[in-house]
Design a protein around this motif. Structure first.
Motif, PDB file in Angstrom:
ATOM      1  N   THR A 178       1.360 -86.957 -63.551  1.00 40.12           N
ATOM      2  CA  THR A 178       1.102 -85.700 -63.686  1.00 40.12           C
ATOM      3  C   THR A 178       0.272 -85.059 -64.658  1.00 40.12           C
ATOM      4  O   THR A 178       0.326 -83.802 -65.341  1.00 40.12           O
ATOM      5  CB  THR A 178       2.544 -84.969 -64.172  1.00 40.12           C
ATOM      6  N   ARG A 207       0.014 -74.940 -58.708  1.00 44.12           N
ATOM      7  CA  ARG A 207       0.114 -73.815 -59.507  1.00 44.12           C
ATOM      8  C   ARG A 207      -0.327 -74.031 -61.332  1.00 44.12           C
ATOM      9  O   ARG A 207      -0.994 -73.364 -61.681  1.00 44.12           O
ATOM     10  CB  ARG A 207       1.561 -73.333 -59.790  1.00 44.12           C
ATOM     11  N   ASP A 208       0.154 -75.344 -61.392  1.00 39.87           N
ATOM     12  CA  ASP A 208      -0.427 -75.803 -62.902  1.00 39.87           C
ATOM     13  C   ASP A 208      -1.651 -75.997 -63.047  1.00 39.87           C
ATOM     14  O   ASP A 208      -2.465 -75.815 -64.102  1.00 39.87           O
ATOM     15  CB  ASP A 208       0.328 -76.975 -63.452  1.00 39.87           C
ATOM     16  N   ARG A 211      -3.851 -72.868 -62.931  1.00 37.19           N
ATOM     17  CA  ARG A 211      -3.666 -72.418 -64.540  1.00 37.19           C
ATOM     18  C   ARG A 211      -4.922 -73.070 -65.433  1.00 37.19           C
ATOM     19  O   ARG A 211      -5.758 -72.296 -66.353  1.00 37.19           O
ATOM     20  CB  ARG A 211      -2.450 -72.364 -64.959  1.00 37.19           C
TER      21      ARG A 211
END
Length: 276
Positions: A104, A123-124, A127
């Motif tokens: 991750t 989504r992360d 960002r």
């Protein structure tokens, strides 16, 4: 009483498999009913119950897991990230390799490039890239739920695909654990670089020699088979490996869209764009 015998045998076999996996030091092993049930579904209508779920902690775990599978009869590995696939791709009756627990990390966003592990949720990732003003435009409709590893495995596309292309167009390089149980970096090679790879007396050298020979022998058939579509997520895109115009060769293009069947992705470097 006779009905309980197959269940007992299955339990015994599963317990033996877990002991073997634990001894092989391949990562976290899960066989509890909740984990099995979650891994039995994606967003398709299919259901397959795996024997176990393994969450490798690092690349060394993935390498050991691949070597384990090659030496244990009846064991296969199926990669899984967020499980948003709609075709049953992450489902298996053998071992699920789950990347969302430990793979991750976003290793770096610099200018128009970003290096990331496959278990990162898009989504992360978005960002992080948008903080520097860059975007990976091939996100699918499941952008809030999917991972970047799944996007590569499915060669995903979405609302911006007609304008900007699919995920394959943005894969700069991949690190992949292949059938020899080793991690290999796949990227665009110039013709001299390809010739150097083919001279290697290793698994990697044999791989490049074999694929190059297949492409040469079947060039006409492969060219005719290339779909004339703006989006193709079927995988095994042999026609994208060799670029005759630029005289380049890129095995990462064969991994994109292959649903984890050719290797297990451990790291991705994407090319990014400035959003308009």
């Amino acid at each position: 009483q006779s009905d309980s015998v197959p269940c007992l045998n299955m339990t015994t076999q599963r317990d033996a498999l877990v002991k073997q996996l634990t001894a092989a030091n391949v990562g976290d092993v899960f066989i509890d009913e909740d984990a099995i049930q979650r891994a039995s579904h994606d967003t398709s209508l299919f259901e397959l119950k795996p024997r176990a779920i393994v969450a490798p902690r690092d690349t060394a775990d993935v390498e050991r897991l691949v070597r384990f599978a090659t030496t244990h009869h009846g064991v296969s590995l199926t990669a899984r990230a967020a499980g948003t696939d709609m075709s049953g791709g992450p489902l298996t009756e053998s071992i699920v390799v789950s990347f969302t627990e430990h793979f991750t990390g976003i290793d770096g966003v610099s200018h128009s490039r970003a290096t990331v592990q496959p278990g990162v949720y898009y989504r992360d990732f978005e960002r992080a890239t948008m903080k520097t003003g860059w975007l990976l435009p091939s996100y699918p409709a499941s952008r809030e739920l999917c991972t970047v590893g799944g996007m590569v495995a499915n060669n995903s596309g979405g609302e911006k695909t007609l304008a900007y292309g699919q995920t394959a167009d943005y894969v700069e390089s991949l690190k992949v654990v292949l059938a020899d149980g080793g991690e290999h970096e796949l990227r665009t090679l110039s013709h001299p670089q390809l010739m150097a790879k083919k001279k290697l007396r290793t698994f990697e050298g044999r791989l490049y020699r074999t694929i190059d020979a297949i492409l040469t022998k079947n060039a006409v058939a492969i060219g005719l088979a290339k779909p004339k579509v703006s989006k193709n997520a079927a995988g095994y895109a042999l026609w994208n490996v060799r670029n005759e115009k630029d005289k380049t060769f890129d095995l990462s293009q064969l991994i994109v869209g292959s649903q984890g069947t050719l290797g297990l992705i451990s790291q991705i470097t994407f090319r990014l764009i400035k959003p308009k």
